[in-house]
Each structure stands twice: as structure tokens, then as C-alpha cells.
Design a protein around this motif. Sequence first.
Motif, PDB file in Angstrom:
ATOM      1  N   ASP A  17      50.328  26.720  52.441  1.00 49.53           N
ATOM      2  CA  ASP A  17      50.016  27.712  53.517  1.00 49.53           C
ATOM      3  C   ASP A  17      50.210  29.137  52.922  1.00 49.53           C
ATOM      4  N   SER A  18      51.079  29.306  51.938  1.00 50.79           N
ATOM      5  CA  SER A  18      51.528  30.629  51.590  1.00 50.79           C
ATOM      6  C   SER A  18      50.328  31.399  50.457  1.00 50.79           C
ATOM      7  N   VAL A  19      49.418  30.461  50.442  1.00 50.20           N
ATOM      8  CA  VAL A  19      48.511  30.934  49.261  1.00 50.20           C
ATOM      9  C   VAL A  19      47.042  30.839  49.993  1.00 50.20           C
ATOM     10  N   LYS A  20      46.925  30.195  51.053  1.00 46.40           N
ATOM     11  CA  LYS A  20      45.746  29.951  51.788  1.00 46.40           C
ATOM     12  C   LYS A  20      44.787  31.377  51.952  1.00 46.40           C
ATOM     13  N   GLY A  21      43.504  31.350  51.814  1.00 47.31           N
ATOM     14  CA  GLY A  21      42.819  32.421  51.920  1.00 47.31           C
ATOM     15  C   GLY A  21      42.920  33.651  50.810  1.00 47.31           C
ATOM     16  N   ARG A  22      43.953  33.317  49.913  1.00 48.39           N
ATOM     17  CA  ARG A  22      44.239  34.021  48.804  1.00 48.39           C
ATOM     18  C   ARG A  22      43.838  33.673  47.409  1.00 48.39           C
ATOM     19  N   PHE A  23      44.201  32.209  47.330  1.00 46.62           N
ATOM     20  CA  PHE A  23      44.090  31.489  46.070  1.00 46.62           C
ATOM     21  C   PHE A  23      42.823  30.369  46.167  1.00 46.62           C
ATOM     22  N   THR A  24      42.052  30.333  45.174  1.00 46.35           N
ATOM     23  CA  THR A  24      41.110  29.205  44.860  1.00 46.35           C
ATOM     24  C   THR A  24      41.206  28.674  43.916  1.00 46.35           C
ATOM     25  N   ILE A  25      41.097  27.062  43.983  1.00 40.96           N
ATOM     26  CA  ILE A  25      41.436  26.241  42.734  1.00 40.96           C
ATOM     27  C   ILE A  25      40.116  25.588  42.743  1.00 40.96           C
ATOM     28  N   SER A  26      39.693  25.466  41.261  1.00 41.96           N
ATOM     29  CA  SER A  26      38.476  24.941  41.171  1.00 41.96           C
ATOM     30  C   SER A  26      38.405  24.202  39.806  1.00 41.96           C
ATOM     31  N   ARG A  27      37.446  23.378  39.373  1.00 39.67           N
ATOM     32  CA  ARG A  27      37.517  22.563  38.156  1.00 39.67           C
ATOM     33  C   ARG A  27      36.077  22.543  37.615  1.00 39.67           C
ATOM     34  N   ASP A  28      36.226  22.378  36.416  1.00 40.06           N
ATOM     35  CA  ASP A  28      34.930  22.115  35.469  1.00 40.06           C
ATOM     36  C   ASP A  28      35.109  20.857  34.830  1.00 40.06           C
ATOM     37  N   ASN A  29      34.472  19.824  35.266  1.00 36.20           N
ATOM     38  CA  ASN A  29      34.947  18.627  34.514  1.00 36.20           C
ATOM     39  C   ASN A  29      34.240  18.194  33.281  1.00 36.20           C
ATOM     40  N   ALA A  30      33.193  19.159  32.964  1.00 40.92           N
ATOM     41  CA  ALA A  30      32.543  19.121  31.574  1.00 40.92           C
ATOM     42  C   ALA A  30      33.577  19.637  30.570  1.00 40.92           C
ATOM     43  N   LYS A  31      34.230  20.617  31.269  1.00 41.91           N
ATOM     44  CA  LYS A  31      35.259  21.320  30.271  1.00 41.91           C
ATOM     45  C   LYS A  31      36.543  20.793  30.350  1.00 41.91           C
ATOM     46  N   ASN A  32      37.183  19.958  31.257  1.00 41.08           N
ATOM     47  CA  ASN A  32      38.193  19.347  31.443  1.00 41.08           C
ATOM     48  C   ASN A  32      38.984  20.546  31.698  1.00 41.08           C
ATOM     49  N   THR A  33      38.820  21.537  32.599  1.00 38.80           N
ATOM     50  CA  THR A  33      39.566  22.501  32.684  1.00 38.80           C
ATOM     51  C   THR A  33      39.657  22.830  34.317  1.00 38.80           C
ATOM     52  N   VAL A  34      40.695  23.177  34.849  1.00 40.40           N
ATOM     53  CA  VAL A  34      41.142  23.569  36.105  1.00 40.40           C
ATOM     54  C   VAL A  34      41.502  25.092  36.141  1.00 40.40           C
ATOM     55  N   TYR A  35      40.981  25.815  37.296  1.00 33.38           N
ATOM     56  CA  TYR A  35      41.379  27.082  37.469  1.00 33.38           C
ATOM     57  C   TYR A  35      41.999  27.419  38.551  1.00 33.38           C
ATOM     58  N   LEU A  36      42.588  28.392  38.593  1.00 33.86           N
ATOM     59  CA  LEU A  36      43.319  28.932  39.894  1.00 33.86           C
ATOM     60  C   LEU A  36      43.063  30.519  40.094  1.00 33.86           C
ATOM     61  N   GLN A  37      42.074  30.794  40.765  1.00 35.44           N
ATOM     62  CA  GLN A  37      41.904  32.320  41.044  1.00 35.44           C
ATOM     63  C   GLN A  37      42.719  32.777  41.926  1.00 35.44           C
ATOM     64  N   MET A  38      43.394  33.861  41.717  1.00 32.84           N
ATOM     65  CA  MET A  38      44.522  34.451  42.635  1.00 32.84           C
ATOM     66  C   MET A  38      44.143  35.910  43.178  1.00 32.84           C
ATOM     67  N   ASN A  39      44.052  36.012  44.253  1.00 32.38           N
ATOM     68  CA  ASN A  39      43.490  37.437  44.628  1.00 32.38           C
ATOM     69  C   ASN A  39      44.541  37.714  45.654  1.00 32.38           C
ATOM     70  N   SER A  40      44.603  39.303  46.042  1.00 28.70           N
ATOM     71  CA  SER A  40      45.562  39.863  46.851  1.00 28.70           C
ATOM     72  C   SER A  40      47.004  39.541  46.421  1.00 28.70           C
ATOM     73  N   LEU A  41      47.188  39.548  45.152  1.00 27.91           N
ATOM     74  CA  LEU A  41      48.535  39.050  44.657  1.00 27.91           C
ATOM     75  C   LEU A  41      49.686  39.901  45.229  1.00 27.91           C
ATOM     76  N   LYS A  42      50.735  39.133  45.650  1.00 23.66           N
ATOM     77  CA  LYS A  42      52.139  39.680  46.251  1.00 23.66           C
ATOM     78  C   LYS A  42      53.110  39.582  45.425  1.00 23.66           C
ATOM     79  N   PRO A  43      54.277  40.269  45.616  1.00 24.94           N
ATOM     80  CA  PRO A  43      55.372  40.416  44.625  1.00 24.94           C
ATOM     81  C   PRO A  43      56.029  38.859  44.935  1.00 24.94           C
ATOM     82  N   GLU A  44      55.902  38.366  45.975  1.00 25.90           N
ATOM     83  CA  GLU A  44      56.530  37.064  46.180  1.00 25.90           C
ATOM     84  C   GLU A  44      55.841  36.077  45.535  1.00 25.90           C
TER      85      GLU A  44
END
Length: 126
Positions: A61-88
Motif C-alpha cells: 500500500d505504501s508504494v501503490k501509485g508511485r512504484f511500478t514493477i515490470s519484467r522482460d522475460n527475454a532478458k531475465n530482468t525485473v525492474y522497479l520504477q520508483m517515482n515521487s520518492l520520499k525519505p521514508e
Amino acid sequence: QVQLVESGGGLVQAGDSLRLSCAASGRTASTYPMGWFRQAPGKEREFVAAIRSGGSTYYADSVKGRFTISRDNAKNTVYLQMNSLKPEDTAVYYCATSPAAMSQYRITTMEFYAYWGQGTQVTVSS
């Protein structure tokens, strides 16, 4: 055996964005669920986000709307896009995976993950 290597952490200011990457070794890693967890100083490791091989996603809940997880299965890589970052959001971020299908409960629970990366530090200044 699966090895995970995170990258992309750093020092940013509040409101900035970062994208974390997690590269997985192992030819079947693309079929495993992948998760991101984080651990702040003096606190327990907590769930951040997870994604199934088919693309279904789950967020704390603390990251909903700000973070996005995605993956590229061809590259065996997962990403975490973090927007509107907070000190917490300051923490060491870990990616994890497990060679098994997991229920919604298990995919958000660290005890059910078998393989972990070494972590990458994210520091958000105010």
C-alpha cells in the motif's frame, strides 16, 4: 540455482525517480515470480512489489501509485520504477525469486522466496 544481481540504486532528493534492475541467471528464471523487498535501518525487511511470469502485479500500500514493477522475460530482468520518492523510501532494496508458483499471500511474503540478490541502497534526502 538462480543468481540475482540488483543495480540502479543511489542518492536522490524527495520527489525524484529511480529505476532499479534485477538481472537473473538461470534458463528458467523467466518463468518464476519475482519480488522486490526493502529493509530500512533498524526495521524488518518488508514487501514492496511482485510480479508473476504472466505479468500480474502486486504492491504494498505504501508504494501503490508511485512504484511500478515490470519484467522482460527475454532478458531475465525485473525492474522497479520508483517515482515521487520520499525519505521514508530510504532502504536497501532486494530482489528475490523462487522456482515455484505462489499464491497471492506467498508472493508478498519474504519467507517463501528461495533466492535473493545482494541488495542495492536507495537513499532519499528531504
